[in-house]
Scaffold this motif. Structure first.
Motif, mmCIF file in Angstrom:
data_model
loop_
_atom_site.group_PDB
_atom_site.id
_atom_site.type_symbol
_atom_site.label_atom_id
_atom_site.label_comp_id
_atom_site.label_asym_id
_atom_site.label_seq_id
_atom_site.Cartn_x
_atom_site.Cartn_y
_atom_site.Cartn_z
ATOM 1 N N THR A 1 -7.242 7.067 -3.692
ATOM 2 C CA THR A 1 -8.450 7.434 -2.949
ATOM 3 C C THR A 1 -8.059 8.558 -2.002
ATOM 4 O O THR A 1 -7.156 8.387 -1.177
ATOM 5 N N LEU A 2 -8.731 9.710 -2.169
ATOM 6 C CA LEU A 2 -8.398 10.885 -1.358
ATOM 7 C C LEU A 2 -9.248 10.877 -0.087
ATOM 8 O O LEU A 2 -10.483 10.776 -0.164
ATOM 9 N N ILE A 3 -8.577 10.964 1.040
ATOM 10 C CA ILE A 3 -9.271 10.988 2.339
ATOM 11 C C ILE A 3 -9.010 12.347 2.990
ATOM 12 O O ILE A 3 -7.852 12.743 3.174
ATOM 13 N N VAL A 4 -10.100 13.031 3.295
ATOM 14 C CA VAL A 4 -9.984 14.369 3.885
ATOM 15 C C VAL A 4 -10.641 14.363 5.267
ATOM 16 O O VAL A 4 -11.884 14.356 5.356
ATOM 17 N N MET B 1 0.857 -1.186 0.000
ATOM 18 C CA MET B 1 0.000 0.000 0.000
ATOM 19 C C MET B 1 0.897 1.240 0.000
ATOM 20 O O MET B 1 1.861 1.328 0.732
ATOM 21 N N ARG B 2 0.522 2.199 -0.915
ATOM 22 C CA ARG B 2 1.235 3.482 -0.935
ATOM 23 C C ARG B 2 0.341 4.529 -0.277
ATOM 24 O O ARG B 2 -0.863 4.556 -0.490
ATOM 25 N N VAL B 3 0.955 5.339 0.587
ATOM 26 C CA VAL B 3 0.228 6.409 1.255
ATOM 27 C C VAL B 3 0.972 7.720 1.048
ATOM 28 O O VAL B 3 2.172 7.811 1.270
ATOM 29 N N ASP B 4 0.244 8.728 0.547
ATOM 30 C CA ASP B 4 0.778 10.082 0.460
ATOM 31 C C ASP B 4 -0.001 10.978 1.422
ATOM 32 O O ASP B 4 -1.219 10.971 1.414
ATOM 33 N N ILE B 5 0.726 11.713 2.242
ATOM 34 C CA ILE B 5 0.106 12.628 3.201
ATOM 35 C C ILE B 5 0.569 14.037 2.873
ATOM 36 O O ILE B 5 1.780 14.270 2.736
ATOM 37 N N ILE B 6 -0.375 14.964 2.736
ATOM 38 C CA ILE B 6 -0.041 16.357 2.411
ATOM 39 C C ILE B 6 -0.483 17.228 3.585
ATOM 40 O O ILE B 6 -1.637 17.177 4.015
ATOM 41 N N HIS C 1 -3.603 2.754 -3.073
ATOM 42 C CA HIS C 1 -3.030 4.094 -2.927
ATOM 43 C C HIS C 1 -3.992 5.005 -2.169
ATOM 44 O O HIS C 1 -5.092 5.282 -2.638
ATOM 45 N N LEU C 2 -3.583 5.439 -1.001
ATOM 46 C CA LEU C 2 -4.382 6.382 -0.207
ATOM 47 C C LEU C 2 -3.668 7.724 -0.196
ATOM 48 O O LEU C 2 -2.432 7.784 -0.085
#
Ligand SMILES: Nc1nc2cc(Br)ccc2s1
Length: 237
Positions: free
Chosen positions: A77-80, A1-6, A101-102
């Motif tokens: 999948t964008l989680i806000v 699983m890839r996770v990007d946090i901004i 990908h989250l």
């Protein structure tokens, strides 16, 4: 699983190096990248917010840096996390744990310009999620909570996969009380049935305790607990 946090506070995510999330990263189960939103600003002050149209208190996060940041991390999948999001549940954690990908967007101030969400939703699934009926300073803390709920469900992260089936919310009920040695502590005894060795009675006692606890603390969960489950499991025990 890839996770990007901004986020504008990437340092908030140092805890993700620790414990099981840290282990999942070193074993390759999880690839986490944390991005500073200010990377995508172009002014000398690296401005990420501005005053709200229509007036009102506080500031709103500008769309341009967010648009470029989300373009840069690609689609997933964008989680806000948001006070106005849908309640985040264990079922959501299971669904998200299946994805490749989250992308987490951490809002601050009064929130992110709505057009950022709308623009993202035109090209990927977007979930605005709430952790409860309270307001935080920003989405960062919520992302750490959501990440832990998801990562512990990834195959190979938890040593004993059985614990996932018995834990609270897994079967739609709160978990029963747990005990360990010593059998007597400050004149408080472990329930005798748990030391009986009768696994059928122990299972029945645990489910009854789960039902009592759930009915007392979370009647809302009982409202959706399948009635036929009660009958079926009652018959087995
Ligand atoms: N309960 C929550 N409060 C907040 C506040 C901000 Br600002 C951003 C996300 C969340 S999630």
């Amino acid at each position: 699983m890839r996770v990007d946090i901004i986020s504008i506070f990437p340092e908030y995510f140092a805890p993700l190096e620790l414990s099981l999330i840290g282990k999942a990263r070193t074993t390759g189960l999880l690839d986490v990248a944390v991005h500073d939103l200010r990377t995508w600003t172009s002014d000398v002050h690296r401005t990420v917010d501005d005053t709200p149209y229509g007036g009102g208190p506080g500031m709103v996060m500008r769309p341009e840096p967010w648009g470029q940041a989300l373009d840069a991390v690609g689609e997933g999948t964008l989680i806000v996390p948001s006070p106005v999001g849908r309640p985040f549940t264990q079922a959501d954690a299971h669904e998200l744990a299946e994805l490749d990908h989250l992308i987490f967007a951490c809002g601050r101030y009064e929130g992110i310009d709505q057009r950022v969400i709308d623009d993202a939703a035109a090209r990927m699934p977007v979930r605005e999620v709430s952790l409860g009926d309270y307001v935080l300073f920003g989405g960062e803390v919520a992302v750490i909570v959501i990440m832990e709920a998801i990562v512990r469900l990834l195959p190979g992260v938890l040593g004993n996969a059985d614990s996932l089936t018995e834990e609270s919310h897994a079967a739609g009920l709160l978990e029963s009380p747990v005990y360990t040695k010593p059998a007597s502590w400050r004149s408080r005894e472990v329930p005798e049935i748990l030391r009986s060795g009768d696994h059928g009675k122990i299972a029945r006692w645990r489910r009854d305790q789960s039902l009592l606890r759930t009915a007392s603390r979370r009647p809302d969960m009982m409202a959706v607990y399948p009635a036929d489950n009660l009958d079926k499991k009652d018959r087995k025990a």
